[in-house]
Design a protein around this motif. Structure first.
Motif, PDB file in Angstrom:
ATOM      1  N   THR A   5      54.471 -32.333  52.041  1.00 17.68           N
ATOM      2  CA  THR A   5      55.739 -33.045  51.921  1.00 17.68           C
ATOM      3  C   THR A   5      55.746 -33.948  50.689  1.00 17.68           C
ATOM      4  OG1 THR A   5      55.978 -32.945  54.325  1.00 17.68           O
ATOM      5  CG2 THR A   5      57.374 -34.515  53.148  1.00 17.68           C
ATOM      6  N   ILE A   6      54.648 -34.640  50.447  1.00 15.62           N
ATOM      7  CA  ILE A   6      54.575 -35.489  49.250  1.00 15.62           C
ATOM      8  C   ILE A   6      54.717 -34.627  48.000  1.00 15.62           C
ATOM      9  CG2 ILE A   6      53.119 -37.039  47.892  1.00 15.62           C
ATOM     10  CD1 ILE A   6      51.855 -37.921  50.649  1.00 15.62           C
ATOM     11  N   GLN A   7      53.997 -33.518  47.956  1.00 16.24           N
ATOM     12  CA  GLN A   7      54.101 -32.622  46.803  1.00 16.24           C
ATOM     13  C   GLN A   7      55.524 -32.087  46.663  1.00 16.24           C
ATOM     14  OE1 GLN A   7      51.687 -31.732  44.354  1.00 16.24           O
ATOM     15  NE2 GLN A   7      53.614 -31.092  43.418  1.00 16.24           N
ATOM     16  N   ALA A   8      56.149 -31.741  47.762  1.00 17.26           N
ATOM     17  CA  ALA A   8      57.518 -31.217  47.710  1.00 17.26           C
ATOM     18  C   ALA A   8      58.489 -32.261  47.161  1.00 17.26           C
ATOM     19  CB  ALA A   8      57.949 -30.752  49.100  1.00 17.26           C
ATOM     20  N   TRP A  66      46.782 -43.571  49.078  1.00 20.93           N
ATOM     21  CA  TRP A  66      45.941 -44.047  47.979  1.00 20.93           C
ATOM     22  C   TRP A  66      45.978 -43.066  46.799  1.00 20.93           C
ATOM     23  CZ3 TRP A  66      43.043 -48.032  46.255  1.00 20.93           C
ATOM     24  CH2 TRP A  66      42.128 -47.760  45.248  1.00 20.93           C
ATOM     25  N   TYR A  67      45.732 -41.817  47.080  1.00 25.09           N
ATOM     26  CA  TYR A  67      45.665 -40.794  46.037  1.00 25.09           C
ATOM     27  C   TYR A  67      46.975 -40.714  45.257  1.00 25.09           C
ATOM     28  CZ  TYR A  67      45.427 -36.288  43.743  1.00 25.09           C
ATOM     29  OH  TYR A  67      45.462 -35.288  42.802  1.00 25.09           O
ATOM     30  N   TRP A  68      48.089 -40.597  45.969  1.00 24.52           N
ATOM     31  CA  TRP A  68      49.384 -40.418  45.327  1.00 24.52           C
ATOM     32  C   TRP A  68      49.901 -41.699  44.684  1.00 24.52           C
ATOM     33  CZ3 TRP A  68      51.684 -35.942  44.137  1.00 24.52           C
ATOM     34  CH2 TRP A  68      51.206 -34.790  44.767  1.00 24.52           C
ATOM     35  N   ALA A  69      49.245 -42.826  44.929  1.00 27.43           N
ATOM     36  CA  ALA A  69      49.608 -44.070  44.234  1.00 27.43           C
ATOM     37  C   ALA A  69      49.205 -44.010  42.770  1.00 27.43           C
ATOM     38  CB  ALA A  69      48.959 -45.273  44.923  1.00 27.43           C
ATOM     39  N   GLY A  70      48.270 -43.128  42.434  1.00 23.50           N
ATOM     40  CA  GLY A  70      47.880 -42.929  41.037  1.00 23.50           C
ATOM     41  C   GLY A  70      47.318 -44.180  40.388  1.00 23.50           C
ATOM     42  N   TRP A  71      46.462 -44.871  41.093  1.00 21.24           N
ATOM     43  CA  TRP A  71      45.935 -46.159  40.620  1.00 21.24           C
ATOM     44  C   TRP A  71      45.253 -46.083  39.262  1.00 21.24           C
ATOM     45  CZ3 TRP A  71      47.984 -50.009  43.050  1.00 21.24           C
ATOM     46  CH2 TRP A  71      48.283 -49.915  44.417  1.00 21.24           C
ATOM     47  N   ASP A  72      44.714 -44.952  38.887  1.00 18.40           N
ATOM     48  CA  ASP A  72      43.986 -44.838  37.618  1.00 18.40           C
ATOM     49  C   ASP A  72      44.908 -44.731  36.406  1.00 18.40           C
ATOM     50  OD1 ASP A  72      41.597 -44.948  38.975  1.00 18.40           O
ATOM     51  OD2 ASP A  72      41.321 -42.779  39.018  1.00 18.40           O
ATOM     52  N   ASN A  73      46.195 -44.679  36.639  1.00 24.43           N
ATOM     53  CA  ASN A  73      47.155 -44.510  35.554  1.00 24.43           C
ATOM     54  C   ASN A  73      48.243 -45.566  35.623  1.00 24.43           C
ATOM     55  OD1 ASN A  73      46.089 -41.956  34.514  1.00 24.43           O
ATOM     56  ND2 ASN A  73      46.764 -41.129  36.462  1.00 24.43           N
ATOM     57  N   SER A  74      48.919 -45.773  34.494  1.00 22.70           N
ATOM     58  CA  SER A  74      50.091 -46.641  34.513  1.00 22.70           C
ATOM     59  C   SER A  74      51.215 -45.882  35.228  1.00 22.70           C
ATOM     60  CB  SER A  74      50.519 -47.001  33.091  1.00 22.70           C
ATOM     61  OG  SER A  74      51.105 -45.875  32.468  1.00 22.70           O
ATOM     62  N   THR A 105      52.103 -41.310  35.613  1.00 20.17           N
ATOM     63  CA  THR A 105      51.651 -40.763  36.895  1.00 20.17           C
ATOM     64  C   THR A 105      52.836 -40.139  37.618  1.00 20.17           C
ATOM     65  OG1 THR A 105      50.248 -41.211  38.815  1.00 20.17           O
ATOM     66  CG2 THR A 105      51.858 -42.920  38.233  1.00 20.17           C
ATOM     67  N   TRP A 106      52.642 -39.815  38.865  1.00 23.01           N
ATOM     68  CA  TRP A 106      53.667 -39.135  39.648  1.00 23.01           C
ATOM     69  C   TRP A 106      54.882 -40.017  39.898  1.00 23.01           C
ATOM     70  CZ3 TRP A 106      48.535 -39.010  41.806  1.00 23.01           C
ATOM     71  CH2 TRP A 106      47.858 -37.813  41.535  1.00 23.01           C
ATOM     72  N   GLN A 107      55.998 -39.361  40.130  1.00 25.14           N
ATOM     73  CA  GLN A 107      57.240 -40.070  40.445  1.00 25.14           C
ATOM     74  C   GLN A 107      57.160 -40.791  41.793  1.00 25.14           C
ATOM     75  OE1 GLN A 107      59.910 -40.212  38.220  1.00 25.14           O
ATOM     76  NE2 GLN A 107      58.311 -39.333  36.935  1.00 25.14           N
ATOM     77  N   VAL A 108      56.344 -40.272  42.694  1.00 26.75           N
ATOM     78  CA  VAL A 108      56.200 -40.898  44.020  1.00 26.75           C
ATOM     79  C   VAL A 108      55.249 -42.088  43.993  1.00 26.75           C
ATOM     80  CG1 VAL A 108      56.768 -38.740  45.216  1.00 26.75           C
ATOM     81  CG2 VAL A 108      54.365 -39.332  44.800  1.00 26.75           C
ATOM     82  N   ALA A 109      54.517 -42.266  42.905  1.00 25.67           N
ATOM     83  CA  ALA A 109      53.474 -43.297  42.829  1.00 25.67           C
ATOM     84  C   ALA A 109      53.964 -44.714  43.125  1.00 25.67           C
ATOM     85  CB  ALA A 109      52.749 -43.238  41.489  1.00 25.67           C
ATOM     86  N   MET A 148      54.202 -45.118  46.825  1.00 30.30           N
ATOM     87  CA  MET A 148      52.896 -45.084  47.483  1.00 30.30           C
ATOM     88  C   MET A 148      52.133 -46.379  47.222  1.00 30.30           C
ATOM     89  SD  MET A 148      52.896 -42.379  49.170  1.00 30.30           S
ATOM     90  CE  MET A 148      53.928 -40.942  49.239  1.00 30.30           C
ATOM     91  N   ARG A 149      52.283 -46.938  46.041  1.00 29.44           N
ATOM     92  CA  ARG A 149      51.640 -48.220  45.759  1.00 29.44           C
ATOM     93  C   ARG A 149      52.188 -49.311  46.665  1.00 29.44           C
ATOM     94  NH1 ARG A 149      50.591 -48.484  39.186  1.00 29.44           N
ATOM     95  NH2 ARG A 149      49.456 -46.506  39.123  1.00 29.44           N
ATOM     96  N   ARG A 150      53.496 -49.329  46.832  1.00 30.33           N
ATOM     97  CA  ARG A 150      54.089 -50.338  47.733  1.00 30.33           C
ATOM     98  C   ARG A 150      53.622 -50.133  49.166  1.00 30.33           C
ATOM     99  NH1 ARG A 150      58.502 -49.886  44.161  1.00 30.33           N
ATOM    100  NH2 ARG A 150      59.584 -48.356  45.419  1.00 30.33           N
ATOM    101  N   LEU A 151      53.559 -48.884  49.605  1.00 32.85           N
ATOM    102  CA  LEU A 151      53.064 -48.602  50.956  1.00 32.85           C
ATOM    103  C   LEU A 151      51.634 -49.089  51.111  1.00 32.85           C
ATOM    104  CD1 LEU A 151      54.231 -45.007  51.941  1.00 32.85           C
ATOM    105  CD2 LEU A 151      54.759 -47.131  53.107  1.00 32.85           C
TER     106      LEU A 151
END
Length: 138
Positions: free
Chosen positions: A66-69, A107-115, A119-123, A126-129
Motif C-alpha cells: 500500500t505504501i508503494q502504491a 521508519w524505512y519510508w521516512a527516508g531518514w538518510d536523505n533530505s 526521498t519519497w513523496q510519502v516520507a 512517515m516522519r511525522r508518524l
C-alpha cells in the motif's frame, strides 16, 4: 535515531495476499510487495485491511504494498496531492493506530538518510508518524 528491528513480510502472508487479490507470486521475486504494488489497486488493498479475518502478518505485507502504491500514485495521478486524498488519510490513520506493528515500514519510508527533497513523496508523512507515535519508545 536508531532504526527499529528489521522486519519483512512472511511467505505465508505473501501467499495469502497473492491468492486473495489474484497477484503473481514467483518465488524468485526479490521484493514481492514492491514489485506487485499498483496505484490503481489502492481501493482493493484498503478493503482487505478492513477484513477482520486477516492477521498481523498479512497486514504488515499489505502495508508494504500500500505504501508503494501510494508512492507510485504520486507520480501517476493527474493531481497527486496526498494531503487531499481520503484514502491516504484513512491509511495514515490505520498506520498511526498500529504504529508498533508497522514500525519498521514507517521508519524505512521516512527516508531518514536523505533530505525531504531527495526521498519519497510519502516520507514527510512517515516522519511525522514516527515522531508522533514511535520516537519516544525508540
Amino acid at each position: 535515531m536508531i532504526a527499529p528491528p528489521f522486519r519483512f513480510p512472511t511467505n505465508s502472508a505473501i501467499e495469502f495476499i497473492a491468492i486473495r487479490l489474484g497477484l503473481r507470486n514467483d518465488p524468485h521475486m526479490q521484493d514481492w510487495a514492491i514489485e506487485v504494488a499498483e496505484a490503481s489497486d489502492i481501493p482493493r488493498y484498503l478493503a482487505l485491511f478492513q477484513d477482520a479475518g486477516i492477521n498481523e502478518e498479512v497486514r504488515f505485507a499489505l502495508a508494504e504494498m500500500t505504501i508503494q502504491a501510494f508512492e507510485d500514485w504520486t507520480y501517476e495521478a493527474r493531481n497527486p496531492d496526498l494531503n487531499s486524498n481520503p484514502e491516504w488519510a484513512w491509511f495514515l490513520s490505520y498506520l498511526a493506530e498500529n504504529a508498533k506493528v508497522h514500525e519498521w515500514q514507517i521508519w524505512y519510508w521516512a527516508g531518514w538518510d536523505n533530505s525531504l527533497d531527495d526521498t519519497w513523496q510519502v516520507a514527510p508523512y512517515m516522519r511525522r508518524l514516527y515522531q508522533g507515535y514511535l520516537a519516544a519508545s525508540a
